[in-house]
Design a protein around this motif. Structure first.
Motif, PDB file in Angstrom:
ATOM      1  N   HIS A 112     -18.092  -1.162  32.127  1.00 29.83           N
ATOM      2  CA  HIS A 112     -17.082  -0.610  32.842  1.00 29.83           C
ATOM      3  C   HIS A 112     -16.782   0.784  32.735  1.00 29.83           C
ATOM      4  CE1 HIS A 112     -13.129   0.132  35.062  1.00 29.83           C
ATOM      5  NE2 HIS A 112     -13.508  -0.463  35.961  1.00 29.83           N
ATOM      6  N   GLY A 113     -16.774   1.761  33.763  1.00 30.42           N
ATOM      7  CA  GLY A 113     -16.444   3.060  33.528  1.00 30.42           C
ATOM      8  C   GLY A 113     -15.660   3.497  34.691  1.00 30.42           C
ATOM      9  N   ARG A 114     -15.057   4.636  34.609  1.00 33.74           N
ATOM     10  CA  ARG A 114     -14.033   5.354  35.715  1.00 33.74           C
ATOM     11  C   ARG A 114     -14.682   5.512  37.167  1.00 33.74           C
ATOM     12  NH1 ARG A 114     -11.453   9.800  32.230  1.00 33.74           N
ATOM     13  NH2 ARG A 114     -13.475  10.068  31.550  1.00 33.74           N
ATOM     14  N   ASN A 115     -16.208   5.647  36.834  1.00 38.89           N
ATOM     15  CA  ASN A 115     -17.123   6.153  37.973  1.00 38.89           C
ATOM     16  C   ASN A 115     -18.536   5.632  37.727  1.00 38.89           C
ATOM     17  OD1 ASN A 115     -18.301   8.141  36.564  1.00 38.89           O
ATOM     18  ND2 ASN A 115     -16.289   9.397  37.098  1.00 38.89           N
ATOM     19  N   ARG A 116     -19.407   5.541  38.631  1.00 40.69           N
ATOM     20  CA  ARG A 116     -20.607   5.153  38.378  1.00 40.69           C
ATOM     21  C   ARG A 116     -21.451   5.943  37.115  1.00 40.69           C
ATOM     22  NH1 ARG A 116     -26.352   4.826  40.440  1.00 40.69           N
ATOM     23  NH2 ARG A 116     -26.906   2.760  40.346  1.00 40.69           N
ATOM     24  N   VAL A 117     -21.291   7.197  37.221  1.00 38.10           N
ATOM     25  CA  VAL A 117     -21.748   8.238  36.189  1.00 38.10           C
ATOM     26  C   VAL A 117     -21.565   7.634  34.846  1.00 38.10           C
ATOM     27  CG1 VAL A 117     -22.087  10.498  35.251  1.00 38.10           C
ATOM     28  CG2 VAL A 117     -22.270  10.204  37.877  1.00 38.10           C
ATOM     29  N   GLU A 118     -20.128   7.759  34.705  1.00 38.42           N
ATOM     30  CA  GLU A 118     -19.752   7.280  33.354  1.00 38.42           C
ATOM     31  C   GLU A 118     -19.949   5.754  32.823  1.00 38.42           C
ATOM     32  OE1 GLU A 118     -15.422   7.855  31.549  1.00 38.42           O
ATOM     33  OE2 GLU A 118     -15.355   5.894  32.248  1.00 38.42           O
ATOM     34  N   CYS A 119     -20.185   4.807  33.935  1.00 33.87           N
ATOM     35  CA  CYS A 119     -20.522   3.546  33.607  1.00 33.87           C
ATOM     36  C   CYS A 119     -22.048   3.653  33.309  1.00 33.87           C
ATOM     37  CB  CYS A 119     -20.343   2.732  35.008  1.00 33.87           C
ATOM     38  SG  CYS A 119     -20.777   0.912  34.523  1.00 33.87           S
ATOM     39  N   LEU A 120     -22.914   4.308  33.942  1.00 31.75           N
ATOM     40  CA  LEU A 120     -24.307   4.398  33.472  1.00 31.75           C
ATOM     41  C   LEU A 120     -24.605   5.096  32.062  1.00 31.75           C
ATOM     42  CD1 LEU A 120     -25.980   5.552  36.926  1.00 31.75           C
ATOM     43  CD2 LEU A 120     -26.490   3.500  35.681  1.00 31.75           C
ATOM     44  N   MET A 121     -23.635   6.094  31.703  1.00 32.89           N
ATOM     45  CA  MET A 121     -23.910   6.603  30.245  1.00 32.89           C
ATOM     46  C   MET A 121     -23.427   5.577  29.368  1.00 32.89           C
ATOM     47  SD  MET A 121     -24.955   9.533  30.542  1.00 32.89           S
ATOM     48  CE  MET A 121     -24.793  10.344  29.012  1.00 32.89           C
ATOM     49  N   ARG A 122     -22.368   4.728  29.684  1.00 36.06           N
ATOM     50  CA  ARG A 122     -21.605   3.991  28.816  1.00 36.06           C
ATOM     51  C   ARG A 122     -22.434   2.807  28.553  1.00 36.06           C
ATOM     52  NH1 ARG A 122     -15.716   3.088  29.670  1.00 36.06           N
ATOM     53  NH2 ARG A 122     -15.466   4.819  28.420  1.00 36.06           N
ATOM     54  N   LEU A 123     -23.264   2.430  29.729  1.00 31.30           N
ATOM     55  CA  LEU A 123     -24.368   1.189  29.562  1.00 31.30           C
ATOM     56  C   LEU A 123     -25.458   1.548  28.661  1.00 31.30           C
ATOM     57  CD1 LEU A 123     -25.836  -1.642  30.437  1.00 31.30           C
ATOM     58  CD2 LEU A 123     -26.324  -0.337  32.752  1.00 31.30           C
ATOM     59  N   ARG A 124     -26.043   2.998  28.724  1.00 28.61           N
ATOM     60  CA  ARG A 124     -27.180   3.385  27.964  1.00 28.61           C
ATOM     61  C   ARG A 124     -26.721   3.322  26.506  1.00 28.61           C
ATOM     62  NH1 ARG A 124     -27.660   7.964  30.145  1.00 28.61           N
ATOM     63  NH2 ARG A 124     -29.338   7.504  31.357  1.00 28.61           N
ATOM     64  N   ARG A 125     -25.675   3.678  26.330  1.00 24.82           N
ATOM     65  CA  ARG A 125     -25.221   3.750  24.708  1.00 24.82           C
ATOM     66  C   ARG A 125     -25.042   2.177  24.340  1.00 24.82           C
ATOM     67  NH1 ARG A 125     -20.375   1.144  22.998  1.00 24.82           N
ATOM     68  NH2 ARG A 125     -19.092   2.302  24.533  1.00 24.82           N
ATOM     69  N   ALA A 126     -24.488   1.522  25.067  1.00 28.98           N
ATOM     70  CA  ALA A 126     -24.429  -0.206  24.850  1.00 28.98           C
ATOM     71  C   ALA A 126     -25.803  -0.638  24.512  1.00 28.98           C
ATOM     72  CB  ALA A 126     -23.479  -0.736  25.975  1.00 28.98           C
ATOM     73  N   LEU A 127     -26.617  -0.333  25.544  1.00 28.36           N
ATOM     74  CA  LEU A 127     -27.939  -1.113  25.133  1.00 28.36           C
ATOM     75  C   LEU A 127     -28.583  -0.656  23.894  1.00 28.36           C
ATOM     76  CD1 LEU A 127     -29.234  -0.721  28.932  1.00 28.36           C
ATOM     77  CD2 LEU A 127     -29.034  -2.724  27.747  1.00 28.36           C
ATOM     78  N   ASP A 128     -28.412   0.740  23.426  1.00 27.38           N
ATOM     79  CA  ASP A 128     -28.985   0.971  22.192  1.00 27.38           C
ATOM     80  C   ASP A 128     -28.274   0.355  20.961  1.00 27.38           C
ATOM     81  OD1 ASP A 128     -30.567   2.976  23.492  1.00 27.38           O
ATOM     82  OD2 ASP A 128     -29.221   4.511  23.166  1.00 27.38           O
TER      83      ASP A 128
END
Length: 446
Positions: free
Chosen positions: A390-406
């Motif tokens: 979950h992020g404040r917007n879709r861009v933040e969410c995608l960046m957070r997802l990339r980090r989590a997947l790593d």
């Protein structure tokens, strides 16, 4: 409120329901096959009962054994999770006859929405927009030809009692219709014991949009926004997000209001999902799932509402915890379904998980019933966990997802984690420009 809930499921969803029950102060009973004796939900439940050998038909689909487990343990309610018996009207009726509460809708609603033809009729009657097509089951090739000619090619032929892509064929012109019609009927009969099919207009590049609803069975209902489930492989969802990148606030409010009014009129009780194809600004009803969805956590992330709590509350005769005017949507959420499968061939990969490390940090949730040293049995669905970000917007969410997947580590078996690491860096995904055919084209291109 219930005193003791038996969880008639396995894996991550059994653990998800168990956690909700514990938060509500409800005792839990885990049922399990012999293959699942070391499962996490079995270890954490207050009581556990073995209900049979590994095969689902002898354990998780064995109604007699599950009812017996309720009687042995004194459970006064059953939560079916998703899959298995969650949309089995007969099961709900048997529980009612034994004075055991079914944490789900009425049997009549399960039965109506489980028949795709009747579901479409009901949706149209309730004011939900539907795909143009046959009004009922079609068995005659000449009738199929007339209907296809009336609605225009291409058309799709679907099993009335089916799902998961079985008994589903596309005819792009009249020359393809006869073979597609016969094949769909044959597959439907083999897979579901019912060869009834229906014909609909085939949409070229739609999105798959679903609306989460909850009703109290007393004529009150709310919607909790939509989820975009367009990234699919062989009609199986892979990645889900809320809200949809394809909808604006007006479209979201419009379809949400239509769905909540419809389920309120039905007198629907519990959680449900109304699913649509969406193309050129129009919604077309395809089905209603009368259960909790695999992807429910993304809705919980953007609303802060616990859907399992709501299910349990209304099933025990309580009210919804919120009114529509009180529901607010915050930020963006994405769920990746992590399967024990090879990320290229999608061949299942049962075996022992040697090391299991999940990501953490703000906005990260992992729903999984596995652990280091756990042996994944070969008998069931290959889903081993869900990563929800979950992020404040879709861009933040995608960046957070990339980090989590790593950060996510699963050693000892193949998983689909590499696929998601590729997808999260793809420009089309970043721009939200995809439809229900996008992922299969991406995979075909290598």
């Amino acid at each position: 409120m219930f005193n003791k809930v038996l969880i008639a499921n396995r894996g991550e969803i059994a653990l998800r329901v168990l956690r909700a029950c514990k938060e509500l102060g409800i005792q839990t009973v885990a049922v399990h096959s012999t293959a699942d004796s070391e499962a996490m939900h079995v270890k954490l439940a207050d009581e556990s009962v073995c209900i049979g050998p590994p095969a689902s038909r002898d354990s998780y689909l064995n109604i007699h054994q599950i009812v017996a487990a309720c009687e042995i343990t004194g459970a006064d309610a059953i939560h079916p999770g998703y899959g298995f018996l969650s949309e089995n009207a007969k099961f709900a009726e048997i529980l009612e006859a034994h004075n055991i509460a079914f944490i789900g809708p009425k049997a009549e609603h399960i039965r109506t929405m489980g028949d795709k033809i009747e579901a479409k009729r009901t949706a149209a009657r309730l004011g939900i927009p539907v795909v143009p097509g046959s009004e009922g089951g079609v068995t005659d090739p000449n009738q199929a030809k007339r209907i296809a000619g009336d609605i225009g090619y291409p058309v799709i032929i679907k099993a009335a009692a089916g799902g998961g892509g079985r008994g589903m064929k596309v005819a792009r012109d009249e020359s393809e219709l006869k073979a597609a019609f016969q094949t769909a009927r044959s597959e439907a009969g083999a897979a579901f014991g019912d060869d009834a099919v229906y014909i609909e207009k085939y949409l070229g590049k739609p999105r798959h949009i679903e609306v989460q609803v909850v009703g109290d069975g007393k004529g009150n209902a709310v919607h909790l926004g939509e989820r975009d489930c367009s990234l699919q492989r062989r009609h199986q969802k892979v990645w889900e997000e809320a809200n949809s990148p394809a909808l604006n606030s007006d479209a979201r409010a419009r379809i949400g209001e239509i769905c909540s009014k419809a389920v309120a009129e039905m007198g629907y009780s519990g959680a449900g999902t109304v699913e649509f194809l969406y193309e050129d600004g129009e919604f077309y009803f395809i089905e209603m799932n009368t259960r909790l969805q695999v992807e429910h956590p993304v809705t919980e992330a953007i609303t802060g509402i616990d859907l399992v709590h709501e299910q349990i509350s209304v099933a025990s005769g309580g009210n919804l915890s919120v009114k529509q005017s009180e529901i607010e949507f915050h930020g963006h959420a994405i769920e990746c379904r992590i399967n024990a499968e090879n990320a290229r061939t999608f061949v299942p990969s049962p075996g022992v998980i040697k090391h299991f490390h999940t990501p953490g940090g703000l906005g990260i949730r992992v729903d999984s019933g596995v652990y280091s040293g756990y042996r994944i049995p070969p008998y069931y669905d290959s889903l081993i966990g869900k990563l929800i970000v979950h992020g404040r917007n879709r861009v933040e969410c995608l960046m957070r997802l990339r980090r989590a997947l790593d950060e996510f580590v699963v050693d000892g078996i193949d998983t689909t984690l590499p696929l998601f690491r590729d997808l999260v860096s793809n420009k089309d995904i970043a721009d939200g420009k995809y439809d229900i055919h996008w992922l299969e084209s991406y995979l075909a291109d290598g």
